[in-house]
Design a protein around this motif. Structure first.
Motif, PDB file in Angstrom:
ATOM      1  N   TYR A   1      49.411  25.687  -9.477  1.00 46.51           N
ATOM      2  CA  TYR A   1      50.104  26.608 -10.377  1.00 46.51           C
ATOM      3  C   TYR A   1      51.562  26.776  -9.966  1.00 46.51           C
ATOM      4  CZ  TYR A   1      51.168  30.650 -13.238  1.00 46.51           C
ATOM      5  OH  TYR A   1      51.752  31.497 -14.140  1.00 46.51           O
ATOM      6  N   PHE A   2      51.791  27.007  -8.682  1.00 47.63           N
ATOM      7  CA  PHE A   2      53.159  27.148  -8.189  1.00 47.63           C
ATOM      8  C   PHE A   2      53.988  25.895  -8.491  1.00 47.63           C
ATOM      9  CE2 PHE A   2      52.401  30.407  -4.509  1.00 47.63           C
ATOM     10  CZ  PHE A   2      52.268  31.417  -5.445  1.00 47.63           C
ATOM     11  N   THR A   3      53.421  24.736  -8.246  1.00 44.35           N
ATOM     12  CA  THR A   3      54.146  23.482  -8.480  1.00 44.35           C
ATOM     13  C   THR A   3      54.555  23.368  -9.939  1.00 44.35           C
ATOM     14  OG1 THR A   3      52.952  22.395  -6.677  1.00 44.35           O
ATOM     15  CG2 THR A   3      54.011  20.970  -8.299  1.00 44.35           C
ATOM     16  N   SER A   4      53.649  23.752 -10.837  1.00 47.83           N
ATOM     17  CA  SER A   4      53.938  23.671 -12.269  1.00 47.83           C
ATOM     18  C   SER A   4      55.028  24.653 -12.696  1.00 47.83           C
ATOM     19  CB  SER A   4      52.650  23.950 -13.057  1.00 47.83           C
ATOM     20  OG  SER A   4      52.917  24.016 -14.435  1.00 47.83           O
ATOM     21  N   VAL A   5      54.886  25.931 -12.325  1.00 47.63           N
ATOM     22  CA  VAL A   5      55.835  26.937 -12.822  1.00 47.63           C
ATOM     23  C   VAL A   5      57.157  26.934 -12.069  1.00 47.63           C
ATOM     24  CG1 VAL A   5      54.020  28.422 -13.735  1.00 47.63           C
ATOM     25  CG2 VAL A   5      54.906  28.835 -11.439  1.00 47.63           C
ATOM     26  N   MET A   6      57.185  26.341 -10.879  1.00 43.60           N
ATOM     27  CA  MET A   6      58.436  26.318 -10.101  1.00 43.60           C
ATOM     28  C   MET A   6      59.227  25.022 -10.301  1.00 43.60           C
ATOM     29  SD  MET A   6      57.203  28.091  -6.541  1.00 43.60           S
ATOM     30  CE  MET A   6      56.477  29.722  -6.564  1.00 43.60           C
ATOM     31  N   ARG A   7      58.681  24.130 -11.112  1.00 43.79           N
ATOM     32  CA  ARG A   7      59.425  22.913 -11.399  1.00 43.79           C
ATOM     33  C   ARG A   7      60.763  23.285 -12.048  1.00 43.79           C
ATOM     34  NH1 ARG A   7      55.519  20.332 -13.634  1.00 43.79           N
ATOM     35  NH2 ARG A   7      55.020  19.050 -11.830  1.00 43.79           N
ATOM     36  N   ASP A   8      61.804  22.608 -11.670  1.00 44.36           N
ATOM     37  CA  ASP A   8      63.160  22.860 -12.185  1.00 44.36           C
ATOM     38  C   ASP A   8      63.722  24.215 -11.743  1.00 44.36           C
ATOM     39  OD1 ASP A   8      63.084  20.373 -13.512  1.00 44.36           O
ATOM     40  OD2 ASP A   8      62.119  21.295 -15.250  1.00 44.36           O
ATOM     41  N   THR A   9      63.190  24.757 -10.641  1.00 39.70           N
ATOM     42  CA  THR A   9      63.785  25.955 -10.032  1.00 39.70           C
ATOM     43  C   THR A   9      64.215  25.582  -8.611  1.00 39.70           C
ATOM     44  OG1 THR A   9      61.807  26.862  -8.938  1.00 39.70           O
ATOM     45  CG2 THR A   9      62.101  27.370 -11.298  1.00 39.70           C
ATOM     46  N   GLN A  10      64.785  26.547  -7.901  1.00 36.31           N
ATOM     47  CA  GLN A  10      65.187  26.284  -6.516  1.00 36.31           C
ATOM     48  C   GLN A  10      64.029  26.448  -5.535  1.00 36.31           C
ATOM     49  OE1 GLN A  10      65.862  29.156  -8.098  1.00 36.31           O
ATOM     50  NE2 GLN A  10      66.185  30.854  -6.663  1.00 36.31           N
ATOM     51  N   PHE A  11      62.850  26.856  -6.039  1.00 36.14           N
ATOM     52  CA  PHE A  11      61.711  27.135  -5.165  1.00 36.14           C
ATOM     53  C   PHE A  11      60.830  25.898  -4.980  1.00 36.14           C
ATOM     54  CE2 PHE A  11      62.751  31.242  -7.161  1.00 36.14           C
ATOM     55  CZ  PHE A  11      63.092  31.936  -6.004  1.00 36.14           C
ATOM     56  N   GLU A  12      60.305  25.744  -3.760  1.00 37.19           N
ATOM     57  CA  GLU A  12      59.437  24.608  -3.469  1.00 37.19           C
ATOM     58  C   GLU A  12      58.180  25.078  -2.739  1.00 37.19           C
ATOM     59  OE1 GLU A  12      59.362  20.250  -1.270  1.00 37.19           O
ATOM     60  OE2 GLU A  12      61.111  21.536  -0.988  1.00 37.19           O
ATOM     61  N   PRO A  13      57.002  24.881  -3.394  1.00 35.62           N
ATOM     62  CA  PRO A  13      55.745  25.205  -2.713  1.00 35.62           C
ATOM     63  C   PRO A  13      55.275  24.026  -1.858  1.00 35.62           C
ATOM     64  CG  PRO A  13      55.319  24.623  -5.000  1.00 35.62           C
ATOM     65  CD  PRO A  13      56.809  24.523  -4.792  1.00 35.62           C
ATOM     66  N   ILE A  14      54.656  24.338  -0.723  1.00 33.42           N
ATOM     67  CA  ILE A  14      54.174  23.324   0.218  1.00 33.42           C
ATOM     68  C   ILE A  14      52.745  23.695   0.624  1.00 33.42           C
ATOM     69  CG2 ILE A  14      54.484  22.366   2.551  1.00 33.42           C
ATOM     70  CD1 ILE A  14      56.706  21.414   0.824  1.00 33.42           C
ATOM     71  N   ASN A  15      51.901  22.682   0.824  1.00 35.25           N
ATOM     72  CA  ASN A  15      50.510  22.947   1.198  1.00 35.25           C
ATOM     73  C   ASN A  15      50.355  23.147   2.699  1.00 35.25           C
ATOM     74  OD1 ASN A  15      50.498  20.421   2.390  1.00 35.25           O
ATOM     75  ND2 ASN A  15      49.229  19.456   0.829  1.00 35.25           N
ATOM     76  N   SER A  16      49.110  23.221   3.136  1.00 37.29           N
ATOM     77  CA  SER A  16      48.811  23.584   4.523  1.00 37.29           C
ATOM     78  C   SER A  16      48.951  22.431   5.512  1.00 37.29           C
ATOM     79  CB  SER A  16      47.386  24.142   4.608  1.00 37.29           C
ATOM     80  OG  SER A  16      46.455  23.165   4.174  1.00 37.29           O
ATOM     81  N   ASP A  17      49.450  21.285   5.086  1.00 40.20           N
ATOM     82  CA  ASP A  17      49.643  20.169   6.014  1.00 40.20           C
ATOM     83  C   ASP A  17      50.876  20.355   6.896  1.00 40.20           C
ATOM     84  OD1 ASP A  17      47.430  18.859   5.067  1.00 40.20           O
ATOM     85  OD2 ASP A  17      48.542  17.647   3.630  1.00 40.20           O
ATOM     86  N   LEU A  18      51.789  21.202   6.487  1.00 42.84           N
ATOM     87  CA  LEU A  18      53.050  21.382   7.204  1.00 42.84           C
ATOM     88  C   LEU A  18      52.960  22.600   8.126  1.00 42.84           C
ATOM     89  CD1 LEU A  18      55.917  20.187   7.421  1.00 42.84           C
ATOM     90  CD2 LEU A  18      56.604  21.755   5.607  1.00 42.84           C
ATOM     91  N   ARG A  19      53.418  22.423   9.354  1.00 42.16           N
ATOM     92  CA  ARG A  19      53.324  23.494  10.355  1.00 42.16           C
ATOM     93  C   ARG A  19      54.527  24.436  10.261  1.00 42.16           C
ATOM     94  NH1 ARG A  19      52.167  20.351  14.279  1.00 42.16           N
ATOM     95  NH2 ARG A  19      54.232  20.058  15.186  1.00 42.16           N
ATOM     96  N   LEU A  20      54.238  25.719  10.327  1.00 41.91           N
ATOM     97  CA  LEU A  20      55.267  26.753  10.391  1.00 41.91           C
ATOM     98  C   LEU A  20      55.456  27.131  11.850  1.00 41.91           C
ATOM     99  CD1 LEU A  20      57.129  28.958   9.173  1.00 41.91           C
ATOM    100  CD2 LEU A  20      55.070  30.385   8.930  1.00 41.91           C
ATOM    101  N   TRP A  21      56.703  27.042  12.336  1.00 48.29           N
ATOM    102  CA  TRP A  21      57.005  27.430  13.711  1.00 48.29           C
ATOM    103  C   TRP A  21      57.601  28.833  13.698  1.00 48.29           C
ATOM    104  CZ3 TRP A  21      55.546  26.653  18.356  1.00 48.29           C
ATOM    105  CH2 TRP A  21      56.330  27.069  19.435  1.00 48.29           C
TER     106      TRP A  21
END
Length: 198
Positions: free
Chosen positions: A52-72
């Protein structure tokens, strides 16, 4: 009485192990803690939110990322894997500020989400709601947190205010959640699509 000594790992050791590991583990200031595998409902909910985020945030400055990426989380020396993160603009990569200053950027660790979503599991719910949230609050960019129940349509939303964090909760499939950090509405029906409640 038998005393045991638990092994502590340097950040470099953890990262080397994590790059080759089949499963994921969190780094907790010297400790490596394996993460439990997700169940079907947990996976569906995480997928639904990201889609849902990927669809509605397309063409905006926001980027959703899944749980494969580590947050430090530098202040707490923690490496964690939120279910979904959203970034306002380009994700800021970790520059190894503790071990090798300015040597290189890590492509597997980010620092600056504005929105974090955690789908609650029985084994991690207390950690997500208390300790992890406290650590997340040390991230300057972080301004909104969603805690998503998987056994009923219920979500707790924390939003950063001038005077502190404001809690709102949402129940039922007919309501939507207004997400101030990314300026969208998130329908509960989208979150729980395909999820069967027992």
């Amino acid at each position: 009485m038998i005393s045991t000594i638990s092994r502590r790992y340097s950040l470099d050791e953890y990262r080397a192990i994590e790059e080759k590991a089949e499963g994921r583990s969190e780094y907790r200031d010297g400790e490596i803690v394996p993460m439990p595998g997700g169940m079907l409902k947990h996976s569906r909910i995480g997928r639904n939110i990201l889609t849902y985020f990927t669809s509605v945030m397309r063409d905006t400055q926001f980027e959703p990322i899944n749980s494969d990426l580590r947050l430090w989380i530098p202040e707490h020396r923690r490496g964690v894997y939120p279910d979904v993160m959203v970034f306002d603009g380009e994700p800021q990569l970790n520059g190894d500020v503790y071990d090798k200053p300015q040597e290189r950027l890590r492509l597997d660790e980010v620092l600056n989400p504005v929105l974090i979503v955690e789908v609650l599991s029985p084994s991690t719910a207390d950690y997500d709601q208390l300790s992890k949230f406290r650590m997340y609050r040390s991230i300057p960019s972080f301004s909104e947190y969603l805690l998503v129940e998987q056994d009923e349509p219920f979500i707790e939303r924390y939003s950063k205010q001038a005077q502190g964090w404001l809690l709102s909760d949402f129940s039922g499939l007919e309501v939507s959640i207004s997400l101030d950090s990314v300026s969208i509405e998130l329908p509960m029906a989208e979150i729980y699509g395909g999820v069967v409640f027992e």
